[in-house]
Design a protein around this motif. Sequence first.
Motif, PDB file in Angstrom:
ATOM      1  N   PRO A  33     -21.165  67.032  14.729  1.00  0.00           N
ATOM      2  CA  PRO A  33     -20.687  66.271  15.881  1.00  0.00           C
ATOM      3  C   PRO A  33     -19.219  65.911  15.691  1.00  0.00           C
ATOM      4  O   PRO A  33     -18.707  65.930  14.569  1.00  0.00           O
ATOM      5  CB  PRO A  33     -21.569  65.022  15.874  1.00  0.00           C
ATOM      6  N   THR A  34     -18.557  65.620  16.777  1.00  0.00           N
ATOM      7  CA  THR A  34     -17.190  65.113  16.679  1.00  0.00           C
ATOM      8  C   THR A  34     -17.268  63.592  16.603  1.00  0.00           C
ATOM      9  O   THR A  34     -17.736  62.951  17.546  1.00  0.00           O
ATOM     10  CB  THR A  34     -16.357  65.535  17.905  1.00  0.00           C
ATOM     11  N   GLU A  82     -19.361  68.344  21.218  1.00  0.00           N
ATOM     12  CA  GLU A  82     -18.851  67.867  22.512  1.00  0.00           C
ATOM     13  C   GLU A  82     -17.501  68.499  22.861  1.00  0.00           C
ATOM     14  O   GLU A  82     -16.583  67.839  23.329  1.00  0.00           O
ATOM     15  CB  GLU A  82     -18.730  66.339  22.517  1.00  0.00           C
ATOM     16  N   TRP A  83     -17.405  69.814  22.657  1.00  0.00           N
ATOM     17  CA  TRP A  83     -16.127  70.474  22.924  1.00  0.00           C
ATOM     18  C   TRP A  83     -15.720  70.351  24.384  1.00  0.00           C
ATOM     19  O   TRP A  83     -14.530  70.313  24.715  1.00  0.00           O
ATOM     20  CB  TRP A  83     -16.181  71.945  22.495  1.00  0.00           C
ATOM     21  N   PRO A 114     -29.141  65.878  23.993  1.00  0.00           N
ATOM     22  CA  PRO A 114     -29.181  66.224  22.566  1.00  0.00           C
ATOM     23  C   PRO A 114     -28.154  65.510  21.699  1.00  0.00           C
ATOM     24  O   PRO A 114     -28.502  64.972  20.638  1.00  0.00           O
ATOM     25  CB  PRO A 114     -28.952  67.738  22.583  1.00  0.00           C
ATOM     26  N   VAL A 115     -26.890  65.468  22.115  1.00  0.00           N
ATOM     27  CA  VAL A 115     -25.874  64.843  21.274  1.00  0.00           C
ATOM     28  C   VAL A 115     -26.038  63.332  21.262  1.00  0.00           C
ATOM     29  O   VAL A 115     -25.805  62.685  20.236  1.00  0.00           O
ATOM     30  CB  VAL A 115     -24.456  65.234  21.735  1.00  0.00           C
ATOM     31  N   PRO A 127     -21.860  58.497   9.548  1.00  0.00           N
ATOM     32  CA  PRO A 127     -20.652  58.404  10.363  1.00  0.00           C
ATOM     33  C   PRO A 127     -20.580  59.441  11.471  1.00  0.00           C
ATOM     34  O   PRO A 127     -19.771  60.375  11.444  1.00  0.00           O
ATOM     35  CB  PRO A 127     -19.533  58.622   9.330  1.00  0.00           C
ATOM     36  N   GLY A 128     -21.421  59.297  12.483  1.00  0.00           N
ATOM     37  CA  GLY A 128     -21.431  60.251  13.582  1.00  0.00           C
ATOM     38  C   GLY A 128     -20.547  59.862  14.742  1.00  0.00           C
ATOM     39  O   GLY A 128     -20.214  60.696  15.574  1.00  0.00           O
ATOM     40  N   GLY A 129     -20.187  58.578  14.826  1.00  0.00           N
ATOM     41  CA  GLY A 129     -19.358  58.119  15.928  1.00  0.00           C
ATOM     42  C   GLY A 129     -20.144  57.963  17.214  1.00  0.00           C
ATOM     43  O   GLY A 129     -21.378  57.992  17.230  1.00  0.00           O
ATOM     44  N   VAL A 130     -19.410  57.786  18.311  1.00  0.00           N
ATOM     45  CA  VAL A 130     -20.029  57.561  19.621  1.00  0.00           C
ATOM     46  C   VAL A 130     -19.879  58.796  20.490  1.00  0.00           C
ATOM     47  O   VAL A 130     -19.101  59.696  20.186  1.00  0.00           O
ATOM     48  CB  VAL A 130     -19.379  56.342  20.325  1.00  0.00           C
ATOM     49  N   VAL A 131     -20.652  58.844  21.583  1.00  0.00           N
ATOM     50  CA  VAL A 131     -20.551  59.948  22.529  1.00  0.00           C
ATOM     51  C   VAL A 131     -19.443  59.662  23.538  1.00  0.00           C
ATOM     52  O   VAL A 131     -19.008  58.525  23.708  1.00  0.00           O
ATOM     53  CB  VAL A 131     -21.880  60.189  23.278  1.00  0.00           C
TER      54      VAL A 131
END
Length: 309
Positions: A16-17, A53-54, A262-263, A276-280
């Motif tokens: 993930p970003t 999330e490109w 999914p994300v 540490p995946g961060g937020v969408v």
Amino acid sequence: MDRHSVDWHGYWVAAPTPFGDDGLIDPDLHRAMIEMYIAQGVKGLVVNGSSGEWWAQTLQERKTNAELFVTISGGRIPVIVGCSGFTPDYVVALAQHAQHIGADGVLATAPAYVHPTQQEIFAFFSEIDQRIDLPLSIYNWPLGIGTEIEVSTMLRLAELDHVVSIKNSTGNLVALRQAVVELSPIVRVFANLISPAGIDVIQNYGSDGFIDGGGLGAPFGVPFFEAIDAGDIDRAREVAIKYSTLMTGLWNPDFSGRFAAPVAQLKAAMQMLGQPGGVVRSPLLPLSDPSSTAQLHELLSSVGLLSVE
């Protein structure tokens, strides 16, 4: 190039970003996440793939994101840059940047939304292949693209100069098995065979590994392929059962999420695990439904990833 041009194998993660709470790319989160994956024994990373999330990033952000992954990884594990886009020109521009920053390869889907024919898919990748120098992985992603790349088309694509692997994320199990059988001698095949039934396919026909969205299953996926390589089928079956339980709980058969997009459910799970995946980013929304959140927590606990509270 062919499968022997690269040593891509085992359990990989389509990362993930990790956007910070302000919604911006956060280099500190990148570093923490990449170090976590390396510590878990992950064999390679894909940046700006479906889990990355490109589609929610500007062109410059996609480049910055790729640079962070390549720089922080520092050659310790391979990094493939997702370059998916609607036109060959766009894909090629990102692929050329990936080469400039020292990436190990590039990955792309067929163009989304337009529902190309099989001939159009071949022509799309053929033009890209003629204009790049890095190893290329073809990504078959019917849920996100709306079109399945047929095995006959994959075989044609495998003959292109720079194609070295196929990431085959199809829900069509018959086609998946056929692709493994016919393509494995030519290119690296990444497919979800981390299951008791998948072990039989790997033993009989081979498969190189799996690129897993987000890597929640790394505690099972990494030892699965290590056990396969060591010939320890009992151990492989043991961890495959836990992995299958996790994946069945997270995903519907077509790879849509059971609790959220999914994300969104991936990042919610990573937050529960303290990762540490961060937020969408918009248009996605964070998982907030209390019932779904509780079910996700219960699932992670049931496979031993999270302590029961």
